[in-house]
Design a protein around this motif. Structure first.
Motif, PDB file in Angstrom:
ATOM      1  N   VAL A 111       0.861  -1.184   0.000  1.00  0.00           N
ATOM      2  CA  VAL A 111       0.000   0.000   0.000  1.00  0.00           C
ATOM      3  C   VAL A 111       0.898   1.234   0.000  1.00  0.00           C
ATOM      4  O   VAL A 111       1.676   1.441   0.932  1.00  0.00           O
ATOM      5  CB  VAL A 111      -0.935   0.000   1.233  1.00  0.00           C
ATOM      6  N   CYS A 112       0.793   2.040  -1.059  1.00  0.00           N
ATOM      7  CA  CYS A 112       1.643   3.222  -1.211  1.00  0.00           C
ATOM      8  C   CYS A 112       0.773   4.461  -1.395  1.00  0.00           C
ATOM      9  O   CYS A 112      -0.186   4.428  -2.164  1.00  0.00           O
ATOM     10  CB  CYS A 112       2.551   3.078  -2.423  1.00  0.00           C
ATOM     11  N   ALA A 127      -8.054  -8.066  -1.554  1.00  0.00           N
ATOM     12  CA  ALA A 127      -7.347  -7.442  -0.431  1.00  0.00           C
ATOM     13  C   ALA A 127      -7.985  -6.078  -0.221  1.00  0.00           C
ATOM     14  O   ALA A 127      -7.949  -5.228  -1.117  1.00  0.00           O
ATOM     15  CB  ALA A 127      -5.860  -7.316  -0.729  1.00  0.00           C
ATOM     16  N   THR A 128      -8.583  -5.887   0.947  1.00  0.00           N
ATOM     17  CA  THR A 128      -9.280  -4.646   1.250  1.00  0.00           C
ATOM     18  C   THR A 128      -8.531  -3.897   2.342  1.00  0.00           C
ATOM     19  O   THR A 128      -8.384  -4.402   3.454  1.00  0.00           O
ATOM     20  CB  THR A 128     -10.725  -4.922   1.704  1.00  0.00           C
ATOM     21  N   VAL A 147      -5.265  -4.804   6.396  1.00  0.00           N
ATOM     22  CA  VAL A 147      -5.702  -5.336   5.104  1.00  0.00           C
ATOM     23  C   VAL A 147      -6.386  -6.667   5.378  1.00  0.00           C
ATOM     24  O   VAL A 147      -5.848  -7.517   6.094  1.00  0.00           O
ATOM     25  CB  VAL A 147      -4.519  -5.529   4.130  1.00  0.00           C
ATOM     26  N   THR A 148      -7.580  -6.840   4.824  1.00  0.00           N
ATOM     27  CA  THR A 148      -8.331  -8.083   4.964  1.00  0.00           C
ATOM     28  C   THR A 148      -8.282  -8.829   3.641  1.00  0.00           C
ATOM     29  O   THR A 148      -8.642  -8.278   2.594  1.00  0.00           O
ATOM     30  CB  THR A 148      -9.786  -7.801   5.373  1.00  0.00           C
ATOM     31  N   PRO A 160     -11.681  -3.208  -3.966  1.00  0.00           N
ATOM     32  CA  PRO A 160     -10.528  -3.932  -3.413  1.00  0.00           C
ATOM     33  C   PRO A 160      -9.595  -4.446  -4.509  1.00  0.00           C
ATOM     34  O   PRO A 160     -10.013  -4.675  -5.636  1.00  0.00           O
ATOM     35  CB  PRO A 160     -11.163  -5.093  -2.641  1.00  0.00           C
ATOM     36  N   GLU A 161      -8.351  -4.591  -4.138  1.00  0.00           N
ATOM     37  CA  GLU A 161      -7.343  -5.162  -5.036  1.00  0.00           C
ATOM     38  C   GLU A 161      -7.685  -6.640  -5.241  1.00  0.00           C
ATOM     39  O   GLU A 161      -8.135  -7.313  -4.316  1.00  0.00           O
ATOM     40  CB  GLU A 161      -5.970  -5.032  -4.382  1.00  0.00           C
TER      41      GLU A 161
END
Length: 131
Positions: free
Chosen positions: A42-43, A102-103, A55-56, A117-118
């Motif tokens: 995460v950037c 990934a949230t 991150v979930t 989400p990713e």
């Protein structure tokens, strides 16, 4: 008597600054019953501080939660943060393509990504050699 129409303009800005995320898995492809490590980077879009929060990770194909991890500084002179989980051996029991999400939770400085989400595709094969 005259009356004028009243108007109100409302605008909504999500809290926090935007972030960019990148989701990785090792190994990919994997086998049924094999542990998989998921990493979400995460950037911030504009570097000011390192993101915090969680991150979930979830298998959207089966609806299975895979885990939640705290973001930690990624280092290497960046303002990025990283969250990492390792699945249990029972996480992937069904062969095929699994959509992993990934949230990022977001926090007071940076936005989360719950609305988008990713995702990545985790390929899971039956035991033995990969097809």
């Amino acid at each position: 008597m005259t009356s004028a129409a009243a108007s109100i303009t409302l605008s909504y800005t999500p809290p926090g600054k935007p972030v960019r995320t990148r989701l990785f898995s090792i190994p990919n492809p994997s086998r049924v019953g094999q542990r998989v490590i998921f990493t979400d980077l995460v950037c911030p879009a504009t570097a000011t501080a390192v993101p915090t929060g969680t991150v979930t990770f979830r298998d959207a194909t089966t609806g299975t939660p895979l885990g939640t991890a705290a973001l930690h500084p990624a280092g290497l002179g960046t303002h990025c943060a990283v969250a990492v989980i390792s699945t249990s051996r029972t996480a992937f029991q069904i062969p095929g393509d699994h959509t992993i999400t990934a949230t990022c939770s977001g926090e007071t400085v940076y936005q989360g990504n719950s609305s988008h989400p990713e995702t990545l595709t985790q390929k899971v094969y039956r035991g033995g050699a990969h097809a």
